[in-house]
Design an enzyme around this catalytic site. Sequence first.
Site, PDB file in Angstrom:
ATOM      1  CB  THR A  27     -53.425  -1.247 -18.454  1.00 37.42           C
ATOM      2  OG1 THR A  27     -52.952  -2.465 -17.860  1.00 37.42           O
ATOM      3  CG2 THR A  27     -54.107  -0.405 -17.399  1.00 37.42           C
ATOM      4  CB  ALA A  56     -51.794  -5.855 -14.994  1.00 34.27           C
ATOM      5  CB  VAL A  82     -53.168 -12.063 -14.957  1.00 39.10           C
ATOM      6  CG1 VAL A  82     -52.065 -12.320 -15.984  1.00 39.10           C
ATOM      7  CG2 VAL A  82     -52.561 -11.864 -13.567  1.00 39.10           C
ATOM      8  CE  LYS A  83     -55.950  -6.493 -21.178  1.00 37.91           C
ATOM      9  NZ  LYS A  83     -55.981  -5.285 -22.055  1.00 37.91           N
ATOM     10  CB  VAL A  84     -52.957 -14.387 -20.926  1.00 36.73           C
ATOM     11  CG1 VAL A  84     -52.375 -14.380 -19.513  1.00 36.73           C
ATOM     12  CG2 VAL A  84     -54.308 -15.100 -20.944  1.00 36.73           C
TER      13      VAL A  84
END
Length: 231
Positions: A27, A56, A82-84
């Site tokens: 997402t 996310a 966790v998306k960065v």
Amino acid sequence: MKFFIDTADIAEIRDLASTGLVDGVTTNPSLIAKTGRSFLEVVREICEVVPGPVSAEVAATDYATMLAEGRKLAKLADNVTVKVPLTPDGLKTCKALSDEGTPVNVTLCFSAAQALLAAKAGATFVSPFVGRLDDVGQEGMQLIADIVEMYEAQPNLRTEVLVASVRGPGHVVEAARLGAGVATLPPAVLRQMFQHPLTDKGLAAFLADWAKTGQSILGEGHDPESARRRA
């Protein structure tokens, strides 16, 4: 190859997850904004539907806030990734979260050099955007080939190539051929992969021939609609 679904639409995720072909979800703030719902609420619900990794994405761009957001997102469910973004602060956040045991997806990768940095920072996944490179006249799939080759030459790097910005089944097949471990697909692309006109034509012929026999494998009195409801 693992298939992730690139959407925040819960109905779509439930439907496609029921096929058994979905290994995870990706997402981003834009996708979740389309739902009109709470960001955290949507992420939690997706994590309940799909047991695999759910990416996310943080919304901040500075290290301190990205790290705080990443830690909060990681607490939502055990399967949050966790998306960065692939920026200096993003990679610094990736290193900190990875060192804490949190899976990280480094997104917006457009070069092999960037992918090398992401792997050095401890990324679980790196997301090269093939469609966006194609849009500007570059070969998106060549980037996948370069990254896969580079990672294979450096066995100490554990990052998986997550092919993103996929525009059609051709991207998926080529990514699999090149050895990428994951592709994240818009729901429409996954559905396109089921389709071929000869499959439809062949099935229609089989059904027509079967109807002529007047037989039923399940026997007389079977109600297909009732069976579907029970399933």
